[in-house]
Design an enzyme around this catalytic site. Structure first.
Site, mmCIF file in Angstrom:
data_model
loop_
_atom_site.group_PDB
_atom_site.id
_atom_site.type_symbol
_atom_site.label_atom_id
_atom_site.label_comp_id
_atom_site.label_asym_id
_atom_site.label_seq_id
_atom_site.Cartn_x
_atom_site.Cartn_y
_atom_site.Cartn_z
ATOM 1 N N GLY A 59 0.818 -1.202 0.000
ATOM 2 C CA GLY A 59 0.000 0.000 0.000
ATOM 3 C C GLY A 59 0.849 1.248 0.000
ATOM 4 C CB THR A 60 2.925 3.079 -1.314
ATOM 5 O OG1 THR A 60 3.634 4.298 -1.214
ATOM 6 C CG2 THR A 60 3.190 2.470 -2.669
ATOM 7 C CB THR A 61 -0.177 7.096 -3.454
ATOM 8 O OG1 THR A 61 -1.315 6.346 -3.034
ATOM 9 C CG2 THR A 61 -0.504 7.783 -4.777
ATOM 10 C CE LYS A 116 5.285 5.091 1.632
ATOM 11 N NZ LYS A 116 3.863 4.829 1.318
ATOM 12 C CB SER A 156 -2.647 0.450 -2.997
ATOM 13 O OG SER A 156 -2.261 1.377 -1.989
#
Length: 286
Positions: free
Chosen positions: A84-86, A117, A214
């Site tokens: 899960g990340t953007t 990130k 995600s």
């Protein structure tokens, strides 16, 4: 390629064995696999311990690119990666904008809200992190080491194209071994700004706009409606920030802070780090 033959006509390339091992390895206990699993002192001729649960079923075999990934094949369903990340990056007339969130999750559990990130490879190169945090951070740090060695040997900075190819070569070499990476490599070299996508299968794509994670579908919705190549620097920064904000608002696995970087001719600059809650209540909720 030299191979080692075991008693059950099983062949293993020698580069998968430590140089300390001799070319003859006693694996006669494989004929009684259950007994072999109970032994903790299986030794080679040199006296080095072999894994007690060693089985040729999960070793490289002819015609396969690497070790069978039993987690992905479903043979071991107890271990499942939940990502899960953007992250996003796009080219425009003023360089490259990179924007990411900062939430780290393990399934529905939020492990951290302050993960960095964006990996600062060198003063002119940036990488993003999506997938396994350990895989991305380790291999992009290794990429930074290789880029520095290139500079020392060739007396000039490595190009963005070559740096992304180095990372793609690494991930392709470990294809099927369980790496989890979806990264973007961007920077400015003597030919201008460039943006590449590299993943754990060795895929390498050059483009003008990428979003990974995600929450990327939500980010793409905002990016596609507002992106133009002739954006000003302020407009591009706001577009990247707003895209990540909307992704964190809709995607439960993204959140924390919105970190924005600008890659320009003189290197990269960190523009801002904004809490998504403050952005929601003070700027975007109206």
């Amino acid at each position: 390629m030299q191979t080692v033959q075991y008693s059950r006509d099983f062949f293993l390339p020698t580069h998968y064995l430590s140089p300390m091992f001799s070319s003859k390895v006693d694996l006669s206990c494989l004929d009684k696999q259950e007994d072999c699993r109970r032994q903790d002192n299986v030794l080679s001729d040199n006296g080095f311990a072999l894994p007690p649960n060693f089985s040729p079923d999960y070793a490289p075999t002819a015609g396969k690119s690497g070790i069978n990934d039993k987690h992905e094949s479903g043979l071991n369903p107890d271990i499942k990666f939940k990502h899960g990340t953007t992250t996003l990056a796009f080219l425009f007339q003023g360089g490259v904008i990179v924007a990411v969130d900062s939430r780290s999750t393990m399934g529905s559990y939020i492990a951290s809200q302050t993960v960095k990130k964006v990996i600062e490879i060198n003063p002119y190169l940036l990488g993003t992190m999506a997938g396994g945090a350990a895989d991305c951070s380790f291999w992009e740090r290794e990429l930074g080491r290789q880029c520095r060695l290139y500079e020392l040997r060739n007396k000039e900075r490595i190009s963005v194209c070559a740096a992304s190819k180095l990372l793609a070569n690494i991930t392709y070499a470990y294809k099927g071994h369980g790496l989890s990476m979806g990264t973007m490599i961007t920077g400015w070299d003597k030919t201008g700004p460039h943006l590449y996508y590299v993943d754990n299968d060795g895929t390498r794509l050059e483009g003008k706009l990428f979003s990974v994670g995600s929450g990327s579908t939500y980010a793409y919705g905002v990016l596609d409606s507002g992106y133009r190549y002739d954006l000003t620097v302020e407009e591009a920064i706001e577009l990247g920030r707003r895209s990540i904000y909307h992704a964190t608002h809709r995607d439960a696995y993204s959140g924390g802070l919105v970190n924005v970087y600008h890659v320009h001719e003189n290197g990269w600059t960190k523009i801002s780090s904004d809490d998504v809650s403050k952005l929601h209540y003070e700027k975007y909720s109206q």
